[in-house]
Write a protein that holds these residues in place. Structure first.
Motif, PDB file in Angstrom:
ATOM      1  N   LEU A   1     102.672  24.432 -13.282  1.00 19.03           N
ATOM      2  CA  LEU A   1     101.736  25.439 -12.774  1.00 19.03           C
ATOM      3  C   LEU A   1     100.294  25.038 -13.094  1.00 19.03           C
ATOM      4  O   LEU A   1      99.411  25.138 -12.239  1.00 19.03           O
ATOM      5  N   SER A   2     100.063  24.550 -14.302  1.00 15.76           N
ATOM      6  CA  SER A   2      98.724  24.119 -14.707  1.00 15.76           C
ATOM      7  C   SER A   2      98.266  22.929 -13.870  1.00 15.76           C
ATOM      8  O   SER A   2      97.105  22.862 -13.437  1.00 15.76           O
ATOM      9  N   ASP A   3      99.167  22.001 -13.636  1.00 19.30           N
ATOM     10  CA  ASP A   3      98.876  20.830 -12.824  1.00 19.30           C
ATOM     11  C   ASP A   3      98.553  21.242 -11.387  1.00 19.30           C
ATOM     12  O   ASP A   3      97.599  20.743 -10.779  1.00 19.30           O
ATOM     13  N   THR A   4      99.314  22.183 -10.861  1.00 16.94           N
ATOM     14  CA  THR A   4      99.114  22.660  -9.493  1.00 16.94           C
ATOM     15  C   THR A   4      97.796  23.424  -9.370  1.00 16.94           C
ATOM     16  O   THR A   4      97.086  23.298  -8.369  1.00 16.94           O
ATOM     17  N   TYR A   5      97.452  24.180 -10.388  1.00 13.40           N
ATOM     18  CA  TYR A   5      96.179  24.905 -10.409  1.00 13.40           C
ATOM     19  C   TYR A   5      95.020  23.896 -10.330  1.00 13.40           C
ATOM     20  O   TYR A   5      94.091  24.065  -9.541  1.00 13.40           O
ATOM     21  N   SER A   6      95.107  22.844 -11.124  1.00 12.68           N
ATOM     22  CA  SER A   6      94.093  21.793 -11.089  1.00 12.68           C
ATOM     23  C   SER A   6      94.037  21.150  -9.701  1.00 12.68           C
ATOM     24  O   SER A   6      92.953  20.903  -9.164  1.00 12.68           O
TER      25      SER A   6
END
Length: 166
Positions: free
Chosen positions: A14-19
């Motif tokens: 999720l953090s990677d996708t947000y970035s």
């Protein structure tokens, strides 16, 4: 991030996708400016607006899901995909050939996002994050729709016009 549980995997992805989405907002604005076809430029602008909504959905997901907090990280995959699009811009004239190449670059991005959101929705389902599943699935459907729109633009006229340039 040291991942020890499926929840850790979910938070990492999720953090990677947000970035990725944050980086994409800058990339889409440039693609819109660099497209030759007014229809393609408009499609990139429309997806930019959609991307802002997708970022808001991730914010809502974090707000409504206990124990889920985003980690600060940079999505190197999206960075690479955007770099590929920049290379297309630098190595082509602003015409239908560039547009065909930009569509290909944008579809790589869409396929990456489809894979990411599909996996996130599956993990959210497994973790029992019902609200998150709804938010992630909504974004997944938008990404699939954008991919189809890009295909329609390519097949409908841009690739044929690019071919006649040869």
């Amino acid at each position: 991030m040291n991942m020890k549980s499926i929840e850790d995997v979910f938070i990492h992805l999720l953090s990677d996708t947000y970035s990725a989405e944050k980086q994409l907002t800058r990339g889409l604005a440039k693609l819109s400016r660099e497209a030759f076809s007014p229809e393609l430029s408009a499609a990139f602008k429309a997806h930019l607006e959609e991307t802002h909504g997708q970022i808001e959905r991730i914010d809502q997901l974090v707000e409504k899901t206990p124990n889920v907090k985003l980690k600060r990280m940079k999505c190197v995959a999206m960075e690479g995909l955007i770099e590929e699009a920049n290379e297309v811009i630098e190595s082509t004239e602003k015409n239908e050939v560039r547009d065909a190449a930009l569509i290909a670059a944008a579809q790589k991005v869409e396929h990456y996002e489809i894979a990411s959101y599909g996996t996130l929705a599956t993990l959210a389902q497994q973790l029992g994050y019902t609200q998150a599943v709804k938010l992630l699935t909504a974004t997944l459907e938008e990404e699939k729709s954008t991919d189809l729109k890009l295909t329609d633009l390519a097949v409908g006229n841009i690739n044929q016009k690019a071919e006649s340039k040869a």
